[in-house]
Design an enzyme around this catalytic site. Structure first.
Site, PDB file in Angstrom:
ATOM      1  N   SER A 166       0.823  -1.214   0.000  1.00 16.54           N
ATOM      2  CA  SER A 166       0.000   0.000   0.000  1.00 16.54           C
ATOM      3  C   SER A 166       0.851   1.256   0.000  1.00 16.54           C
ATOM      4  O   SER A 166       2.016   1.257   0.408  1.00 16.54           O
ATOM      5  CB  SER A 166      -0.908   0.009   1.229  1.00 16.54           C
ATOM      6  OG  SER A 166      -1.694  -1.147   1.266  1.00 16.54           O
TER       7      SER A 166
HETATM    8  N1  SAH Z   1      -1.459  -4.771   4.065  1.00 20.15           N
HETATM    9  C1  SAH Z   1      -0.590  -4.837   2.904  1.00 20.15           C
HETATM   10  C2  SAH Z   1      -1.366  -4.648   1.627  1.00 20.15           C
HETATM   11  C3  SAH Z   1      -1.277  -5.850   0.765  1.00 20.15           C
HETATM   12  S1  SAH Z   1      -2.365  -5.852  -0.645  1.00 20.15           S
HETATM   13  C4  SAH Z   1       0.554  -3.825   3.064  1.00 20.15           C
HETATM   14  O1  SAH Z   1       0.849  -3.459   4.188  1.00 20.15           O
HETATM   15  O2  SAH Z   1       1.167  -3.433   2.071  1.00 20.15           O
HETATM   16  C5  SAH Z   1      -3.703  -6.823  -0.055  1.00 20.15           C
HETATM   17  C6  SAH Z   1      -3.413  -8.260   0.273  1.00 20.15           C
HETATM   18  O3  SAH Z   1      -4.653  -8.869   0.608  1.00 20.15           O
HETATM   19  C7  SAH Z   1      -2.842  -9.106  -0.872  1.00 20.15           C
HETATM   20  O4  SAH Z   1      -1.608  -9.624  -0.497  1.00 20.15           O
HETATM   21  C8  SAH Z   1      -3.881 -10.211  -1.070  1.00 20.15           C
HETATM   22  O5  SAH Z   1      -3.313 -11.475  -1.383  1.00 20.15           O
HETATM   23  C9  SAH Z   1      -4.569 -10.237   0.283  1.00 20.15           C
HETATM   24  N2  SAH Z   1      -5.910 -10.843   0.306  1.00 20.15           N
HETATM   25  C10 SAH Z   1      -6.928 -10.696  -0.591  1.00 20.15           C
HETATM   26  N3  SAH Z   1      -7.995 -11.413  -0.208  1.00 20.15           N
HETATM   27  C11 SAH Z   1      -7.654 -12.024   0.969  1.00 20.15           C
HETATM   28  C12 SAH Z   1      -8.339 -12.915   1.862  1.00 20.15           C
HETATM   29  N4  SAH Z   1      -9.597 -13.332   1.639  1.00 20.15           N
HETATM   30  N5  SAH Z   1      -7.690 -13.332   2.960  1.00 20.15           N
HETATM   31  C13 SAH Z   1      -6.406 -12.934   3.221  1.00 20.15           C
HETATM   32  N6  SAH Z   1      -5.711 -12.121   2.410  1.00 20.15           N
HETATM   33  C14 SAH Z   1      -6.333 -11.666   1.304  1.00 20.15           C
END
Ligand code: SAH
Length: 211
Positions: A59
């Protein structure tokens, strides 16, 4: 993180409205370069989202700051994060809360995040590999829940796992291009919804992925 990197990050955060001192201090302590791949290391302190493994994204720092600020984490809180990615947001939450549980559906990312948190010596994070849209019933209720992937609606299991007086921040929307960040607060008689700002996140997907 050089003093110039820190300064650049803080200027970007403040200019986007991140003013909470505890949040700014936590973000100063977490070196974002650790959470991006080497290819993008030179952009680690720009206020932009960047690609990570498994086709996902880390993010944008100002969005991490605004979400964390909106969540209003207290030092005694037990927090659930859904969507760990490489673990940047979870590391920041770990500086603010007593305990952080974070769930990631891509096994590869969950492993990378676990390694990153070990490098930083953050021992109050529990990394779970699985489908976070169901929450984590065995650890519920949570004081705070942060969803970092976009849902069509705030997921019912997560609402149910929120403590009374607790809150959840979640990007809501059907579009891949723009969603609305929503803060849900659980009161004695139900849930209160507040729309915060437009955001863009990868979708919340059910089920798990090995890669
Ligand atoms: N919090 C992260 C953002 C990652 S992007 C940061 O600090 O940068 C969002 C993430 O959500 C992705 O890695 C994706 O694989 C995950 N995601 C999507 N659906 C999900 C689910 N149902 N359960 C767990 N993770 C999920």
């Amino acid at each position: 993180m050089t003093p110039e990197d820190t300064m650049r990050l803080l200027v970007a955060l403040r200019s986007r409205g991140v003013t909470d001192t505890r949040v700014l201090e936590a973000m100063e302590q977490v070196d974002r370069a650790l959470f991006v791949s080497d290819t993008f290391a030179d952009q680690a302190f720009e206020d932009v989202p960047l690609p990570i493994q498994s086709g996902q994204t880390i993010s944008q720092p100002s969005v991490v700051g605004l979400m964390t600020q909106a969540l209003g984490v207290q030092p005694r809180d037990k927090v659930l994060e859904v969507g760990t990615g490489t673990g940047y947001q979870a590391a920041i939450l770990a500086h603010l809360a007593r305990r952080v549980y974070t769930v990631e559906r891509h096994r590869t990312l969950a492993r990378i995040a676990r390694e990153n948190h070990a490098v930083l010596g953050l021992t109050n994070i529990t990394q779970i590999s699985g489908d976070g849209s169901r929450g984590l019933p065995e650890q519920a209720p949570f004081d705070r829940i942060l969803v970092t992937a976009a849902a069509e609606d705030p997921p019912g299991p997560l609402l149910a796992q929120l403590r009374e007086g607790g809150s959840m921040v979640v990007p809501v929307g059907v579009s891949d291009h723009v969603q609305t960040l929503v803060k849900v607060t659980r009161g004695p008689d139900g849930y209160d919804y507040e729309e915060l700002l437009p955001v863009r996140f990868v979708p919340l997907v059910e089920g798990v992925e090995p890669g």
